[in-house]
Write an enzyme that holds these catalytic residues in place. Sequence first.
Site, PDB file in Angstrom:
ATOM      1  N   HIS A  63       0.822  -1.205   0.000  1.00  0.00           N
ATOM      2  CA  HIS A  63       0.000   0.000   0.000  1.00  0.00           C
ATOM      3  C   HIS A  63       0.856   1.256   0.000  1.00  0.00           C
ATOM      4  O   HIS A  63       2.040   1.203   0.307  1.00  0.00           O
ATOM      5  CB  HIS A  63      -0.972   0.038   1.194  1.00  0.00           C
ATOM      6  CG  HIS A  63      -0.327   0.115   2.539  1.00  0.00           C
ATOM      7  ND1 HIS A  63      -0.028  -1.003   3.289  1.00  0.00           N
ATOM      8  CD2 HIS A  63       0.054   1.172   3.291  1.00  0.00           C
ATOM      9  CE1 HIS A  63       0.526  -0.627   4.441  1.00  0.00           C
ATOM     10  NE2 HIS A  63       0.593   0.694   4.461  1.00  0.00           N
TER      11      HIS A  63
ATOM     12  N   GLU B  35       7.738   1.056   5.001  1.00  0.00           N
ATOM     13  CA  GLU B  35       7.224   0.022   5.885  1.00  0.00           C
ATOM     14  C   GLU B  35       7.423  -1.333   5.209  1.00  0.00           C
ATOM     15  O   GLU B  35       7.217  -1.454   4.003  1.00  0.00           O
ATOM     16  CB  GLU B  35       5.722   0.253   6.142  1.00  0.00           C
ATOM     17  CG  GLU B  35       5.090  -0.788   7.030  1.00  0.00           C
ATOM     18  CD  GLU B  35       3.590  -0.563   7.237  1.00  0.00           C
ATOM     19  OE1 GLU B  35       3.041  -1.164   8.172  1.00  0.00           O
ATOM     20  OE2 GLU B  35       2.980   0.192   6.458  1.00  0.00           O
TER      21      GLU B  35
ATOM     22  N   HIS C  30       4.006   7.180   3.670  1.00  0.00           N
ATOM     23  CA  HIS C  30       4.960   6.082   3.512  1.00  0.00           C
ATOM     24  C   HIS C  30       4.481   5.111   2.443  1.00  0.00           C
ATOM     25  O   HIS C  30       3.337   5.160   2.011  1.00  0.00           O
ATOM     26  CB  HIS C  30       5.194   5.338   4.836  1.00  0.00           C
ATOM     27  CG  HIS C  30       4.023   4.570   5.364  1.00  0.00           C
ATOM     28  ND1 HIS C  30       3.105   5.103   6.244  1.00  0.00           N
ATOM     29  CD2 HIS C  30       3.615   3.294   5.139  1.00  0.00           C
ATOM     30  CE1 HIS C  30       2.196   4.195   6.540  1.00  0.00           C
ATOM     31  NE2 HIS C  30       2.478   3.089   5.883  1.00  0.00           N
TER      32      HIS C  30
END
Length: 134
Positions: free
Chosen positions: A7, A130, A79
């Site tokens: 994502h 991430e 992010h």
Amino acid sequence: MIGRLNHVAIAVSDIEAATAVYRDTLGASVSEKVAQPDHGVSTVFINLPNTKIELLEPLGENSPINKFLEKNPSGGIHHVCYEVDDILAARDKLVADGARVLGDGEPKIGAHGKPVLFLHPKDFLGTLTELEEA
């Protein structure tokens, strides 16, 4: 080491308004808003055919995205998240190669119920990254 893009996260100050843009204007499928108290945010996921967009809204005064929104009051990309097969092996290789893992370096359970780690943006072209175990 990295797999698919899981994502892209966008920090927003009003998650309901942001959700409406994706749902009502763009016609996207959206999840319910979920509080993530361990991470200091509430999330909504926009489901796309090839990935997801994660909307992040601060949850409380100590939310880690408050400073980001102070600098970017209109919101913005916060992010990117990539999948890895083995988060501990990925962490150990990255640390051995000089990358910095944020926090205490131990995975935490993320919004999808899987272990996640965040990597310092200065080590990844200015992008907070991430990693999520697939």
